[in-house]
Design a protein around this motif. Sequence first.
Motif, short mmCIF file in Angstrom:
data_model
loop_
_atom_site.label_atom_id
_atom_site.label_comp_id
_atom_site.label_asym_id
_atom_site.label_seq_id
_atom_site.Cartn_x
_atom_site.Cartn_y
_atom_site.Cartn_z
N MET A 173 18.82 53.78 40.59
CA MET A 173 19.83 52.79 40.90
C MET A 173 19.23 51.71 41.80
O MET A 173 18.51 52.03 42.76
N VAL A 174 19.54 50.46 41.52
CA VAL A 174 18.94 49.36 42.27
C VAL A 174 19.95 48.61 43.13
O VAL A 174 19.59 47.69 43.84
N ASP A 175 21.21 49.02 43.08
CA ASP A 175 22.21 48.38 43.91
C ASP A 175 23.41 49.31 44.04
O ASP A 175 23.70 50.10 43.14
N ALA A 176 24.07 49.25 45.18
CA ALA A 176 25.30 50.01 45.41
C ALA A 176 26.30 49.06 46.06
O ALA A 176 25.96 48.38 47.03
N GLU A 177 27.49 48.98 45.50
CA GLU A 177 28.47 48.05 46.07
C GLU A 177 29.89 48.59 45.91
O GLU A 177 30.21 49.28 44.93
N TRP A 178 30.71 48.27 46.90
CA TRP A 178 32.11 48.62 46.87
C TRP A 178 32.87 47.48 46.21
O TRP A 178 32.75 46.33 46.63
N LEU A 179 33.64 47.81 45.20
CA LEU A 179 34.38 46.79 44.46
C LEU A 179 35.81 47.25 44.22
O LEU A 179 36.06 48.44 44.00
N SER A 180 36.74 46.31 44.24
CA SER A 180 38.08 46.65 43.78
C SER A 180 38.01 46.85 42.27
O SER A 180 37.18 46.21 41.60
N PRO A 181 38.81 47.74 41.70
CA PRO A 181 38.79 47.90 40.24
C PRO A 181 39.00 46.58 39.51
O PRO A 181 38.31 46.30 38.52
N HIS A 182 39.93 45.78 39.99
CA HIS A 182 40.19 44.48 39.34
C HIS A 182 38.95 43.58 39.47
O HIS A 182 38.59 42.87 38.51
N GLY A 183 38.32 43.59 40.63
CA GLY A 183 37.13 42.77 40.82
C GLY A 183 35.98 43.18 39.93
O GLY A 183 35.27 42.34 39.37
N ALA A 184 35.79 44.49 39.78
CA ALA A 184 34.73 44.98 38.90
C ALA A 184 35.00 44.59 37.45
O ALA A 184 34.08 44.18 36.72
N LEU A 185 36.25 44.70 37.04
CA LEU A 185 36.60 44.32 35.67
C LEU A 185 36.35 42.83 35.43
O LEU A 185 35.88 42.44 34.36
N GLU A 186 36.64 42.03 36.42
CA GLU A 186 36.43 40.59 36.29
C GLU A 186 34.94 40.28 36.18
O GLU A 186 34.52 39.40 35.41
N LEU A 187 34.10 41.00 36.93
CA LEU A 187 32.65 40.82 36.83
C LEU A 187 32.17 41.15 35.42
O LEU A 187 31.26 40.50 34.89
N GLY A 188 32.77 42.17 34.81
CA GLY A 188 32.41 42.52 33.44
C GLY A 188 32.87 41.48 32.44
O GLY A 188 32.12 41.10 31.54
N ARG A 189 34.08 40.98 32.62
CA ARG A 189 34.61 39.96 31.71
C ARG A 189 33.82 38.67 31.78
O ARG A 189 33.60 38.00 30.77
N SER A 190 33.36 38.32 32.98
CA SER A 190 32.64 37.06 33.15
C SER A 190 31.17 37.16 32.73
O SER A 190 30.49 36.14 32.62
N GLY A 191 30.70 38.38 32.50
CA GLY A 191 29.31 38.56 32.13
C GLY A 191 28.36 38.67 33.30
O GLY A 191 27.15 38.80 33.12
N GLU A 192 28.90 38.65 34.53
CA GLU A 192 28.04 38.79 35.71
C GLU A 192 27.48 40.20 35.84
O GLU A 192 26.44 40.41 36.46
N ARG A 193 28.19 41.19 35.30
CA ARG A 193 27.74 42.57 35.29
C ARG A 193 27.93 43.15 33.89
O ARG A 193 28.84 42.74 33.16
N THR A 194 27.07 44.09 33.55
CA THR A 194 27.24 44.83 32.29
C THR A 194 28.09 46.07 32.59
O THR A 194 27.73 46.87 33.48
N ILE A 195 29.19 46.22 31.91
CA ILE A 195 30.06 47.37 32.09
C ILE A 195 30.33 47.99 30.73
O ILE A 195 30.92 47.34 29.86
N ILE A 196 29.89 49.23 30.53
CA ILE A 196 30.03 49.89 29.24
C ILE A 196 31.46 50.39 29.04
O ILE A 196 32.24 50.50 29.99
N PHE A 197 31.78 50.68 27.80
CA PHE A 197 33.14 51.01 27.37
C PHE A 197 33.82 52.07 28.24
O PHE A 197 34.92 51.83 28.76
N PRO A 198 33.24 53.26 28.44
CA PRO A 198 33.93 54.28 29.26
C PRO A 198 34.17 53.81 30.70
O PRO A 198 35.23 54.08 31.27
N THR A 199 33.20 53.11 31.27
CA THR A 199 33.35 52.62 32.63
C THR A 199 34.49 51.61 32.71
O THR A 199 35.31 51.64 33.63
#
Length: 256
Positions: A173-199
Motif C-alpha cells: 500500500m502506498v497511501d492511507a487516508e480517511w475519507l467520508s463514504p460520499h467523498g470516496a465515491l466522488e473521487l471514484g466518479r471523477s476519476g481521481e481514484r480507481t475504485i473497483i466494483f465491490p469497493t
Amino acid sequence: MTEQKPAEVMPAATILLVRDEPEFQVLMVKRHHQIDFASGALVFPGGKPHSEDSSEEWAACSDGWERVDATQRMLKIAAIREAYEEAGILLAANRDGSPFEGACDPDSRRAVEQGERSFLDVVREANVILRLDGLSEFARWITPVFMKKRFDTWFYVAHAPARQIAACDGYEMVDAEWLSPHGALELGRSGERTIIFPTRLNLELLSQASSAADCVDRAHARKIVPVMPQVLQRDGKSILTISEDAGYGPASEVIG
C-alpha cells in the motif's frame, strides 16, 4: 474442447475501520501499482489468512474467542493482522481492558508482512488482547467464476482506535487516508481514484449510515447474503451485475 474448471476459491478478510472525527469516515488504502490484483485502486485493508491466524494459541490473546466459530476466528484475526500490516492500526485492548493506544513499529509491521516475524509474537510482546468482538460482519463477496484468482471475502466493520494514527506500509500500500463514504465515491466518479466494483458498492452501503455507531448497528441488523457478481451481455456490452436480494439494490457496471 474441455471446459476450463473455475479457479479454487480462497478465504479472505477485509476490514472497514470507521470513525466520527472530524466526520463519519472510513480508512482506505491505495494499492501499489505493481500489485497484480486491483493495482493502484483505493481499497479497504485486507488479504488472505496466514496459517498462524487459525492457531489455537490465539485463545489466550483474543477477547471473544469462545463466541465465534473457528472460521470466523481465523478471518477476524486475519483482518486485524492486515490492518496492522497495511495501516499500522492494532485493534486490541490492554490487559486491564483499556484500549491499546500505542504506536505500531514500522519494522515489526514489515517483518510480519514478509513472514519474518509472527504476528502472535507481536501481540504477546505488546501484552494486549485482540478485540474479536469489536469486528461486526458487514458483507460477504465471492469472486466471479471467470476470474483467474478467486476469493470468498468477508468484510468486517469496526470502530477505529481514537488515538492510533494510520500510516501505509509503503510496500503493498502506498497511501492511507480517511475519507467520508460520499467523498470516496466522488473521487471514484471523477476519476481521481480507481475504485473497483465491490469497493464502490460497499462504500454506497456505508454512505447510508450517519455515524460509526449507526454503521455498526446497521451491520448487525442486516442479513449477510453472499454476493457473487455475474456478467450479462446487454447492447453489445459486458455488464457486471449482482442479485437484487444482496442488499445493495440494483447495481451494475460496464466492463467491456
